[in-house]
Scaffold this active site. Structure first.
Site, PDB file in Angstrom:
ATOM      1  N   LYS A  76       0.811  -1.228   0.000  1.00 15.72           N
ATOM      2  CA  LYS A  76       0.000   0.000   0.000  1.00 15.72           C
ATOM      3  C   LYS A  76       0.840   1.272   0.000  1.00 15.72           C
ATOM      4  O   LYS A  76       0.423   2.291  -0.543  1.00 15.72           O
ATOM      5  CB  LYS A  76      -0.954   0.016   1.193  1.00 15.72           C
ATOM      6  CG  LYS A  76      -2.089  -0.980   1.061  1.00 15.72           C
ATOM      7  CD  LYS A  76      -3.066  -0.864   2.209  1.00 15.72           C
ATOM      8  CE  LYS A  76      -4.148  -1.913   2.102  1.00 15.72           C
ATOM      9  NZ  LYS A  76      -5.154  -1.815   3.152  1.00 15.72           N
ATOM     10  N   ASP A 112     -10.010   2.716   1.983  1.00 18.38           N
ATOM     11  CA  ASP A 112     -10.065   2.165   3.342  1.00 18.38           C
ATOM     12  C   ASP A 112     -10.705   3.174   4.300  1.00 18.38           C
ATOM     13  O   ASP A 112     -11.382   2.791   5.254  1.00 18.38           O
ATOM     14  CB  ASP A 112      -8.645   1.828   3.845  1.00 18.38           C
ATOM     15  CG  ASP A 112      -8.139   0.505   3.276  1.00 18.38           C
ATOM     16  OD1 ASP A 112      -8.969  -0.347   2.889  1.00 18.38           O
ATOM     17  OD2 ASP A 112      -6.902   0.328   3.218  1.00 18.38           O
TER      18      ASP A 112
HETATM   19  P1  NDP Z   1       0.758  -3.420   9.594  1.00 16.46           P
HETATM   20  O1  NDP Z   1       1.658  -4.600   9.578  1.00 16.46           O
HETATM   21  O2  NDP Z   1       1.060  -2.226   8.756  1.00 16.46           O
HETATM   22  O3  NDP Z   1       0.607  -2.900  11.127  1.00 16.46           O
HETATM   23  C1  NDP Z   1       0.310  -3.775  12.164  1.00 16.46           C
HETATM   24  C2  NDP Z   1       0.332  -3.013  13.504  1.00 16.46           C
HETATM   25  O4  NDP Z   1      -0.120  -3.939  14.511  1.00 16.46           O
HETATM   26  C3  NDP Z   1       1.719  -2.558  13.944  1.00 16.46           C
HETATM   27  O5  NDP Z   1       1.581  -1.366  14.672  1.00 16.46           O
HETATM   28  C4  NDP Z   1       2.163  -3.712  14.846  1.00 16.46           C
HETATM   29  O6  NDP Z   1       3.099  -3.337  15.831  1.00 16.46           O
HETATM   30  C5  NDP Z   1       0.875  -4.047  15.531  1.00 16.46           C
HETATM   31  N1  NDP Z   1       0.849  -5.392  16.083  1.00 16.46           N
HETATM   32  C6  NDP Z   1       1.036  -6.552  15.402  1.00 16.46           C
HETATM   33  N2  NDP Z   1       0.898  -7.603  16.248  1.00 16.46           N
HETATM   34  C7  NDP Z   1       0.622  -7.079  17.469  1.00 16.46           C
HETATM   35  C8  NDP Z   1       0.372  -7.660  18.746  1.00 16.46           C
HETATM   36  N3  NDP Z   1       0.381  -8.990  18.931  1.00 16.46           N
HETATM   37  N4  NDP Z   1       0.103  -6.834  19.785  1.00 16.46           N
HETATM   38  C9  NDP Z   1       0.081  -5.491  19.602  1.00 16.46           C
HETATM   39  N5  NDP Z   1       0.332  -4.887  18.423  1.00 16.46           N
HETATM   40  C10 NDP Z   1       0.596  -5.681  17.374  1.00 16.46           C
HETATM   41  O7  NDP Z   1      -0.683  -4.016   9.226  1.00 16.46           O
HETATM   42  P2  NDP Z   1      -1.954  -3.213   8.675  1.00 16.46           P
HETATM   43  O8  NDP Z   1      -2.017  -1.912   9.356  1.00 16.46           O
HETATM   44  O9  NDP Z   1      -1.966  -3.254   7.194  1.00 16.46           O
HETATM   45  O10 NDP Z   1      -3.170  -4.173   9.150  1.00 16.46           O
HETATM   46  C11 NDP Z   1      -3.483  -4.319  10.516  1.00 16.46           C
HETATM   47  C12 NDP Z   1      -4.674  -5.261  10.661  1.00 16.46           C
HETATM   48  O11 NDP Z   1      -5.829  -4.680  10.059  1.00 16.46           O
HETATM   49  C13 NDP Z   1      -4.454  -6.599   9.970  1.00 16.46           C
HETATM   50  O12 NDP Z   1      -4.962  -7.614  10.799  1.00 16.46           O
HETATM   51  C14 NDP Z   1      -5.268  -6.498   8.704  1.00 16.46           C
HETATM   52  O13 NDP Z   1      -5.752  -7.749   8.267  1.00 16.46           O
HETATM   53  C15 NDP Z   1      -6.420  -5.595   9.154  1.00 16.46           C
HETATM   54  N6  NDP Z   1      -7.000  -4.850   8.033  1.00 16.46           N
HETATM   55  C16 NDP Z   1      -8.320  -5.052   7.720  1.00 16.46           C
HETATM   56  C17 NDP Z   1      -8.911  -4.369   6.701  1.00 16.46           C
HETATM   57  C18 NDP Z   1     -10.352  -4.606   6.383  1.00 16.46           C
HETATM   58  O14 NDP Z   1     -10.808  -4.219   5.302  1.00 16.46           O
HETATM   59  N7  NDP Z   1     -11.106  -5.195   7.281  1.00 16.46           N
HETATM   60  C19 NDP Z   1      -8.157  -3.395   5.884  1.00 16.46           C
HETATM   61  C20 NDP Z   1      -6.779  -3.231   6.297  1.00 16.46           C
HETATM   62  C21 NDP Z   1      -6.242  -3.959   7.328  1.00 16.46           C
HETATM   63  P3  NDP Z   1       4.678  -3.616  15.635  1.00 16.46           P
HETATM   64  O15 NDP Z   1       5.114  -2.621  14.603  1.00 16.46           O
HETATM   65  O16 NDP Z   1       5.208  -3.380  16.978  1.00 16.46           O
HETATM   66  O17 NDP Z   1       4.794  -5.029  15.161  1.00 16.46           O
END
Ligand code: NDP
Length: 279
Positions: A76, A112
């Site tokens: 993205k 989004d």
């Molecule tokens: P990114 O990888 O860009 O970001 C993920 C974020 O979540 C980071 O800040 C990461 O922190 C944090 N994180 C991951 N695991 C954990 C954990 N166990 N505890 C706390 N924080 C955590 O992903 P996206 O932003 O693209 O997507 C995030 C979620 O949203 C995904 O599950 C995705 O499937 C969902 N999503 C759903 C959409 C929909 O249409 N329903 C659209 C877009 C996304 P760190 O950097 O510290 O790892």
């Protein structure tokens, strides 16, 4: 080939659309968009395209004269540099999830924001509402921009506080404590991937959920530990499938000039999901 891609109905010169990501082969998006094309009797097809990197897809898409694409993780942000124009909202988010080809030019936009805010606006007035956003990745940015535009008081809360501060500063909102304590939010949004894998705990484990609405962006599984915790605490819950459907409907409107009929994409996504297709 027959049921999802309508192989017998489309012609050899069908307009080509697709979803690019990695992984992407189990995406629900082909089921939704192909149902939309069939409903309109359009000579168009939408396929999953697993790419090595953003450049791999940009070359392929231009060589194949694609008409449009959905962009999903992890491309993205990288795809922003590979389109000819980025619209104002996508520039504010810092990510595109949609490519629309107009007069040979690739235009990047972000649905989004619309996809997230539409199900929420149906449930509550957002102006002045206290919103806590968990996570500081791409989805958190789109969510924070969406909430800010609606006049909510937004806090970005992430396990890495530096990341939360950076995203908050970029979007022009506040950073907050992770996890956000009780009594600090009306709407809580999970934009982390915590809850995707079997056995993941709720990102709010051990913290009372005393706000009004909990929106978990994760859609597989549909009942995440956070959604179950929120339901038990008496909050309204919204699952990620709602955002997935609404962002896809907006993409379809950008590509074809009109949204699909209400519930067409919902039924297509739900039946693909029930058949075990995920992501
Ligand atoms: P990114 O990888 O860009 O970001 C993920 C974020 O979540 C980071 O800040 C990461 O922190 C944090 N994180 C991951 N695991 C954990 C954990 N166990 N505890 C706390 N924080 C955590 O992903 P996206 O932003 O693209 O997507 C995030 C979620 O949203 C995904 O599950 C995705 O499937 C969902 N999503 C759903 C959409 C929909 O249409 N329903 C659209 C877009 C996304 P760190 O950097 O510290 O790892």
């Amino acid at each position: 080939m027959l049921d999802e891609f309508h192989y017998r109905r489309i012609q050899p010169d069908a307009d080509l659309y697709g979803v690019v990501g990695n992984p992407v082969m189990h995406s629900l998006s082909p089921a939704m968009h192909n149902a939309g094309f069939a409903h309109r009797s359009l000579n168009a097809v939408y396929v999953p395209l697993q790419a090595r990197d953003a450049e791999d897809f940009a070359r392929f898409g231009r060589a194949m004269r694609m008409r449009g694409a959905s962009i999903t993780a992890p491309f993205k942000v990288a795809m922003m540099d590979r389109v000819d124009h980025v619209d104002a909202l996508a520039a504010e988010v810092g990510a595109i999830n949609t490519v629309h080809v107009k007069n040979g030019q690739w235009i990047g936009s972000n649905t989004d924001v619309h996809g997230f805010v539409t199900p929420l606006k149906g449930r509550m007035k957002l102006k002045g509402t206290r919103a806590a956003v968990l996570g500081a990745g791409g989805a958190a940015r789109a969510v924070a921009v969406a909430l800010k535009r609606e006049g909510a008081k937004v806090r970005v809360c992430a396990r890495r506080s530096q990341q939360a501060r950076e995203v908050a500063a970029l979007v022009g909102v506040q950073a907050g404590e992770y996890p956000p304590p009780a009594g600090t939010w009306d709407v809580l949004v999970n934009a982390t991937s915590a809850g995707t894998a079997a056995g993941d705990p709720s990102p709010m484990e051990g913290v009372a959920l005393d706000g009004e609405i909990v929106f978990d962006l994760i859609y597989a599984p549909s009942d995440t530990p956070l959604v179950s915790q929120a339901r038990a605490a008496g909050c309204w819950t919204i699952g990620g499938i709602e955002m997935l459907i609404r962002q896809a409907e907006r993409q379809f409107e950008i590509w074809t000039g009109a949204p699909p009929p209400e519930n067409l994409f919902r039924h297509a996504a739900q039946s693909a999901f029930a058949q075990g297709v995920r992501s």
